[in-house]
Design an enzyme around this catalytic site. Sequence first.
Site, short mmCIF file in Angstrom:
data_model
loop_
_atom_site.label_atom_id
_atom_site.label_comp_id
_atom_site.label_asym_id
_atom_site.label_seq_id
_atom_site.Cartn_x
_atom_site.Cartn_y
_atom_site.Cartn_z
N HIS A 150 28.72 44.31 65.84
CA HIS A 150 27.61 43.41 65.46
C HIS A 150 26.20 44.22 65.31
O HIS A 150 26.08 45.62 65.94
CB HIS A 150 27.64 42.58 67.45
CG HIS A 150 25.76 41.58 66.91
ND1 HIS A 150 25.55 40.89 65.94
CD2 HIS A 150 24.91 41.88 67.64
CE1 HIS A 150 24.31 40.09 66.50
NE2 HIS A 150 24.12 41.33 67.35
N GLY A 195 35.72 29.31 28.34
CA GLY A 195 36.97 29.43 30.23
C GLY A 195 35.80 29.47 31.70
O GLY A 195 34.60 30.31 31.10
N GLU A 200 32.72 35.70 35.47
CA GLU A 200 31.87 37.24 36.04
C GLU A 200 31.06 38.07 34.72
O GLU A 200 29.91 38.49 35.36
CB GLU A 200 32.79 38.12 36.33
CG GLU A 200 33.83 38.41 37.67
CD GLU A 200 34.97 39.32 37.98
OE1 GLU A 200 35.20 39.30 39.29
OE2 GLU A 200 35.32 40.17 37.52
N GLY A 260 44.59 51.99 31.78
CA GLY A 260 45.27 50.44 31.10
C GLY A 260 44.40 49.22 31.16
O GLY A 260 42.93 50.71 31.12
N SER A 295 48.90 42.49 29.71
CA SER A 295 48.35 41.79 29.01
C SER A 295 47.04 41.91 28.15
O SER A 295 46.59 43.02 27.49
CB SER A 295 48.25 40.40 30.08
OG SER A 295 47.10 41.16 30.95
N VAL A 328 36.19 23.73 23.61
CA VAL A 328 35.52 23.46 21.70
C VAL A 328 37.02 23.72 20.33
O VAL A 328 37.71 24.21 21.00
CB VAL A 328 35.21 25.11 21.88
CG1 VAL A 328 34.99 26.39 20.81
CG2 VAL A 328 33.79 25.43 22.94
N HIS A 354 45.90 45.14 42.12
CA HIS A 354 46.45 45.79 43.13
C HIS A 354 48.35 45.07 42.99
O HIS A 354 48.71 44.89 43.54
CB HIS A 354 45.73 44.29 44.40
CG HIS A 354 44.90 43.27 44.35
ND1 HIS A 354 44.04 43.32 43.37
CD2 HIS A 354 45.42 42.80 44.84
CE1 HIS A 354 43.24 41.75 43.23
NE2 HIS A 354 44.22 41.07 43.88
N MET A 397 47.41 37.34 37.42
CA MET A 397 47.32 38.78 36.73
C MET A 397 46.22 39.69 37.52
O MET A 397 45.24 39.82 37.16
CB MET A 397 47.20 38.70 35.93
CG MET A 397 48.16 37.63 34.36
SD MET A 397 47.66 37.32 32.74
CE MET A 397 49.19 37.55 31.75
#
Length: 583
Positions: A562, A297, A304, A161, A262, A354, A439, A436
């Site tokens: 630690h 956006g 990313e 996908g 999607s 825009v 997982h 969306m």
Amino acid sequence: MPIEIKVPSLGESVTTATVGKWLKQPGDAVKADEPIVELETDKVSVEVPAPADGRLESHAVAEGDEVDVGAVLATLEKGAAGNAASAKPAPAKSAAKSDAKSAEAPKQAPKAAAPAADAPTQTDYDVIVIGAGPGGYVGAIRAAQLGFKVACVEKRATLGGTCLNVGCIPSKALLQSSENFHAAGHDFAAHGVVIDSVKLDLAKMQARKADIVGANVKGVEYLFKKNGITWLKGHGKVEGTGRITVDGKPVTAKHIIVASGSDSANLPGIEIDEKVIVTSTGALELSSVPKRLVVIGGGVIGLELGSVWSRLGADVTVVEFLDRLVPGTDNEVATQFQKLLVKQGFKMKLGHKVTKAEKTKSGVVLTVEPSAGGQAETLEADVVLVAVGRTAASKNMGLEEAGIELDKRGRIVVDAHYATNVPGIYAIGDVIAGPMLAHKAEEEGVALAELLAGQAGHVNYDAIPGVIYTWPEVASVGFTEEQLKEKGTEYKIGKFPFMANGRARALGMTDGFVKVLACKKTDRVLGVHIIGPCAGELIAEATMAIEFGASAEDIGRVCHAHPTLSEAVKEAALGADGRSLNI
Ligand SMILES: Cc1cc2nc3c(=O)[nH]c(=O)nc-3n(C[C@H](O)[C@H](O)[C@H](O)COP(=O)(O)OP(=O)(O)OC[C@H]3O[C@@H](n4cnc5c(N)ncnc54)[C@H](O)[C@@H]3O)c2cc1C
């Protein structure tokens, strides 16, 4: 004589609970063991079953009331006939708890139609899944594990996908490579590692990404073979209960699962060519670093991929309609995130939209104006990335013709068991409501397969983590401060900066903090928000805490190795009680 239904024993040291949703109303007919009301404690969420068949007479308490163990919740007239029509459909045994977030999760209960007269009596498969993304392929595997005869329809040349082919996996491959490139050029010197000249081999970087994608999609093919799942190659179309076609050829199954995912959304009047004006798919394939990249956006995907090209040398401007980045993220985290991205060289045009994109010989000229109206201006770019969200892939697959209900955003409407209004047809993943995320789709695939096998499959929509794989990473689970305020929940905050964490200092990665939100009354962890190194890994501990109904004290009492970054999570949890140790 009515029977009293009381708050059951809820485990050691639990004496009170909060009344959640009433699943049965006065006058409703109930069957023995059928859940009638949800109860919440700081440890568990349980459903109280009816002790016998009969009619629910009255509620003794209201939703939101605090009740003691042993208190009367309702009365039941044993053996009496009730009002079947008003009975609300009972949710899955451990269905999502009700809250603001779950409101986004599938919860509508469409009315099931009578089975179609032409539903097949003998079928080719028990389960057919349309779409081999993380929802579809994982659901298919779980169904096969449970003994179903399974086929999965996929029109793409490879399985996996959006996620494996053009989403999560290729983007993370490029994020890692670009991070290495940037670190070699900017950060290594501070460690005493001197590199005279760092050069970019973009073709090799892209080839590495392609290899990673190739290995992943082949991996799914292997898993299909291992689990005896048939890949039906082609375009799947729903014809009705039990019937689909694949490239026009009829195939039948007892259960049909639509997991069609999607597609990238676009803005009106903007023509995507995937070369100069690109979606995320084109942005993953650029063969040279654009000098000027404009990202439309300020959401996860835009930031990313903007980060990838910024690290490789592009001058990146983000145009965002709202006056903030990553809507839905805790405000304090989003503000810090914005500051750090600007420090890295991102230019932000928040509160702008825009309105036009014109291709020129040398690139694109964008017309941009304030969202609230005002003076328009132009922005020039070599490449424009349109990252304004994704829309459900529910067109051209016979859904409306088959009478399947879609919402205003084109998403398939399902009930708490992922059933559509057409018997035997189910839907999961990006094509239904909810975040969306790969997982989330996977969890739904597993839950649905288990429900079809008569098991108590469930997804806890309160415990779905979200991660932004930028630098630093941003990760969160549960409620934000803004959501808790809106709900009127009293909360306390524990915060711990990575600057005070020994491992973060050793790594030279001290930007950011961990923020734990816990219930003021019960100390139950309600939300955890992290901006900092490896936030995407650290959030797993917080997700586990929320899933298990842990208190902040529970996290604070767990021994953390630690020096690790995870100590910052422990310290933030201690901070909710005003007792962080290392600050
Ligand atoms: C750039 C990018 C980065 C992302 N990064 C992350 C991330 O880091 N983490 C995360 O959780 N999520 C991420 N996502 C989102 C994630 O990819 C989706 O949430 C996830 O893939 C949804 O899974 P799905 O199974 O519902 O659908 P999809 O993965 O979209 O799969 C649906 C499949 O169905 C097939 N299909 C559709 N219609 C038909 C039909 N009629 N017949 C046959 N086949 C059909 C499609 O070809 C597709 O292969 C990212 C998305 C993008 C675009």
